[in-house]
Design a protein around this motif. Structure first.
Motif, PDB file in Angstrom:
ATOM      1  N   GLN A   1       0.550  -1.225  -0.056  1.00 55.04           N
ATOM      2  CA  GLN A   1      -0.078  -0.049  -0.140  1.00 55.04           C
ATOM      3  C   GLN A   1       0.814   1.453   0.105  1.00 55.04           C
ATOM      4  O   GLN A   1       1.974   1.323   0.762  1.00 55.04           O
ATOM      5  N   ALA A   2       0.403   2.134  -0.762  1.00 55.88           N
ATOM      6  CA  ALA A   2       1.398   3.416  -0.623  1.00 55.88           C
ATOM      7  C   ALA A   2       0.450   4.685  -0.393  1.00 55.88           C
ATOM      8  O   ALA A   2      -0.807   4.812  -1.086  1.00 55.88           O
ATOM      9  N   ALA A   3       0.966   5.594   0.149  1.00 55.49           N
ATOM     10  CA  ALA A   3       0.392   6.958   0.291  1.00 55.49           C
ATOM     11  C   ALA A   3       1.373   7.913   0.248  1.00 55.49           C
ATOM     12  O   ALA A   3       2.610   7.704   0.342  1.00 55.49           O
ATOM     13  N   TYR A   4       1.119   9.179   0.441  1.00 58.29           N
ATOM     14  CA  TYR A   4       2.242  10.318   0.260  1.00 58.29           C
ATOM     15  C   TYR A   4       1.939  11.446   1.251  1.00 58.29           C
ATOM     16  O   TYR A   4       0.612  11.599   1.632  1.00 58.29           O
ATOM     17  N   HIS A   5       3.112  12.147   1.497  1.00 59.27           N
ATOM     18  CA  HIS A   5       2.910  13.387   2.083  1.00 59.27           C
ATOM     19  C   HIS A   5       3.655  14.291   1.301  1.00 59.27           C
ATOM     20  O   HIS A   5       4.960  14.038   1.003  1.00 59.27           O
ATOM     21  N   ASP A   6       2.972  15.613   0.920  1.00 61.09           N
ATOM     22  CA  ASP A   6       3.637  16.570   0.242  1.00 61.09           C
ATOM     23  C   ASP A   6       3.073  17.981   0.574  1.00 61.09           C
ATOM     24  O   ASP A   6       1.919  18.206   0.416  1.00 61.09           O
ATOM     25  N   PRO A   7       3.957  18.673   1.432  1.00 63.09           N
ATOM     26  CA  PRO A   7       3.387  20.164   1.795  1.00 63.09           C
ATOM     27  C   PRO A   7       2.942  20.937   0.650  1.00 63.09           C
ATOM     28  O   PRO A   7       2.342  22.023   0.915  1.00 63.09           O
ATOM     29  N   HIS A   8       3.554  20.645  -0.678  1.00 64.49           N
ATOM     30  CA  HIS A   8       3.084  21.661  -1.593  1.00 64.49           C
ATOM     31  C   HIS A   8       1.948  21.079  -2.635  1.00 64.49           C
ATOM     32  O   HIS A   8       1.547  21.644  -3.522  1.00 64.49           O
ATOM     33  N   VAL A   9       1.781  19.625  -2.464  1.00 65.44           N
ATOM     34  CA  VAL A   9       0.956  18.970  -3.239  1.00 65.44           C
ATOM     35  C   VAL A   9      -0.017  18.481  -2.612  1.00 65.44           C
ATOM     36  O   VAL A   9      -0.174  17.237  -2.301  1.00 65.44           O
ATOM     37  N   PRO A  10      -1.531  18.987  -2.262  1.00 66.29           N
ATOM     38  CA  PRO A  10      -2.439  18.442  -1.460  1.00 66.29           C
ATOM     39  C   PRO A  10      -3.180  17.298  -2.127  1.00 66.29           C
ATOM     40  O   PRO A  10      -3.727  16.495  -1.191  1.00 66.29           O
ATOM     41  N   GLU A  11      -3.174  17.351  -3.481  1.00 69.28           N
ATOM     42  CA  GLU A  11      -4.024  16.377  -3.989  1.00 69.28           C
ATOM     43  C   GLU A  11      -3.318  16.242  -5.443  1.00 69.28           C
ATOM     44  O   GLU A  11      -2.608  16.976  -5.959  1.00 69.28           O
ATOM     45  N   ILE A  12      -3.296  14.628  -5.808  1.00 70.10           N
ATOM     46  CA  ILE A  12      -2.722  14.508  -7.306  1.00 70.10           C
ATOM     47  C   ILE A  12      -3.572  14.943  -8.237  1.00 70.10           C
ATOM     48  O   ILE A  12      -4.706  14.100  -8.067  1.00 70.10           O
TER      49      ILE A  12
END
Length: 446
Positions: free
Chosen positions: A366-377
């Motif tokens: 399973q993969a998730a992500y955190h990015d302070p500049h990209v709230p949604e893909i």
């Protein structure tokens, strides 16, 4: 000796009475508009995305790192407007084209955006206009593709009735040291008048211009710049694998090597290439070279090495999960840290992090992500399965819920100390933890 049309154009540019149109209000078009407004030149921005047009006209930033102050001032003063009405293309004295030039599924040039834009211009083209392509492409595009469309549709002749040039964009999103106005601009024209006009226009926008002999030469300059980077990145990516097998840290090697004051330029390994230029430009030249029965083996090998990097990273991650967590990778939850292709921006174009997430899930994890500049893909051409995924909060509880954290982009706005302190396993593809002096038995490089 310039023609009367060319002289009139140059006088209007120098007198700041010219209007320029910019087609494509993205990572290239908006900075161009800001550069023109800073010099007191009126701008009409064209884009097919009505939502983007509405946001820009409302003074809302569509790209975080680009200040909108001058755009807002321009809107209020009547010196800037964004529009999706392409019938207004007859108004500007010059039209600068900054549209995408991606690759097809078969890694061949996709110039559909350039063709459609050129056809749209041809319907409104008027005598005396300067048309400049800025999009990255193979040598010959301006002369062999655009000029026939414009001439056949209108009966006008390039170099006599209208003027055609190429000036490659050199944007580096997020670079605080070099903005559009600070970067020299290469210009090539279809004839002496077109070159003189393009040179005058960009001289009004940037620190200096670099005129070259033809549009094809200017197109080749852009490819050369990015192929140079792609090949050298491939080299250090390959060296990383070799040195890792020997127990040698590639980042330590590079830091020592770059102390040599001549004959060496540092490039750094990573999880794969990202952005619109470096992963794409080499294949534009390889494709064009086949027309001349020339094999670009060196370029193609570099492309192969760089394309393989996400697979090597996931192999390393799976190995570490097995060795240090003693569990099957298919039962693993992985948090990918950073989804943008480079630090401190929101640009996801060709980001290797997207490929990393797909590879993780293709192996049953399973993969998730955190990015302070990209709230949604947002929607992409290649990674439809990831659309609408949202960034998870980076908290101790979140980190504890994942088996591994894979650092794909080294954004400054991330608490890496928290990551190292709370995560069970950290795999760093950017060397950010070592640069910050963080260590631990569960922290590894890939």
């Amino acid at each position: 000796m310039t023609s009367p049309s060319a002289r009139r154009f140059i006088e209007r540019v120098q007198g700041r009475t010219a209007t320029i149109g910019i087609v494509g209000l993205g990572y290239v078009g908006i900075p161009l508009a800001v550069a023109a407004l800073r010099r007191g030149i009126k701008v009409i921005g064209f884009d097919i995305d009505q939502n983007r047009v509405d946001k820009i006209n409302a003074g809302t930033a569509t790209i975080k790192h680009i200040p909108m102050d001058l755009v807002v001032e321009g809107i209020k003063a009547g010196r800037f407007v964004a529009t999706s009405d392409f019938d207004r293309m007859s108004e500007p004295d010059a039209l600068l084209i900054a549209v995408p030039t991606p690759l097809s599924r078969h890694r061949e040039p996709d110039l559909s955006y350039v063709v459609k834009t050129t056809e749209a211009i041809a319907k409104r083209l008027r005598p005396g206009q300067l048309i400049v392509l800025e999009s990255t492409t193979y040598p010959g595009t301006t002369d062999e593709l655009m000029r026939p469309i414009l001439e056949q549709a209108t009966g006008l002749k390039s170099g006599k009735d209208f003027f055609l040039a190429y000036s490659p964009e050199r944007e580096d999103p997020g670079n605080a040291q070099f903005g559009t106005s600070d970067i020299p601009k290469v210009v090539g024209g279809d004839g002496a008048d077109a070159l003189a006009m393009a040179d005058a226009l960009y001289s009004a926008l940037v620190v200096r211009t670099v005129p070259v002999s033809s549009t094809a030469t200017a197109e080749a300059v852009k490819l050369t710049e990015n192929i140079f980077r792609a090949v050298n990145i491939a080299l250090v990516n390959e060296l990383k694998q070799v040195y890792a097998a020997m127990g040698i840290d590639i980042w330590e090697v590079i830091e020592a090597a770059k102390t040599k004051p001549f004959g060496y330029m540092p490039f750094y390994p990573g999880p794969g290439l990202g952005g619109h230029c470096i992963p794409i430009d080499p294949f534009y030249l390889s494709w064009k070279a086949r027309e001349f029965d020339i094999s670009t083996r060196f370029i193609e090998l570099a492309g192969q090495v760089n394309t393989e990097m996400p697979y090597r990273v996931i192999d390393r991650l799976a190995e570490l999960v097995d060795r240090h967590l003693h569990k099957s990778f298919s039962d693993t939850r992985v948090l990918v840290l950073g989804i943008a292709y480079k630090k401190n921006i929101e640009d996801m174009r060709e980001s290797p992090a997207l490929k990393l997430m797909e590879l993780i899930e293709s192996r049953g994890a399973q993969a998730a992500y955190h990015d302070p500049h990209v709230p949604e893909i947002t929607p992409t051409r290649k990674h439809g399965s990831l659309e609408a995924r949202r960034s998870v909060d980076l908290t101790p509880e979140t980190l504890a819920s994942f088996d591994a954290v894979l650092i794909a982009t080294d954004h400054d706005e991330v608490d890496y100390a928290l990551v190292v302190r709370q995560a069970k396993l950290v795999v760093d593809t950017r060397n950010i933890c070592a640069r910050l002096g963080l260590d631990g038995a569960h922290l590894f490089k890939a």
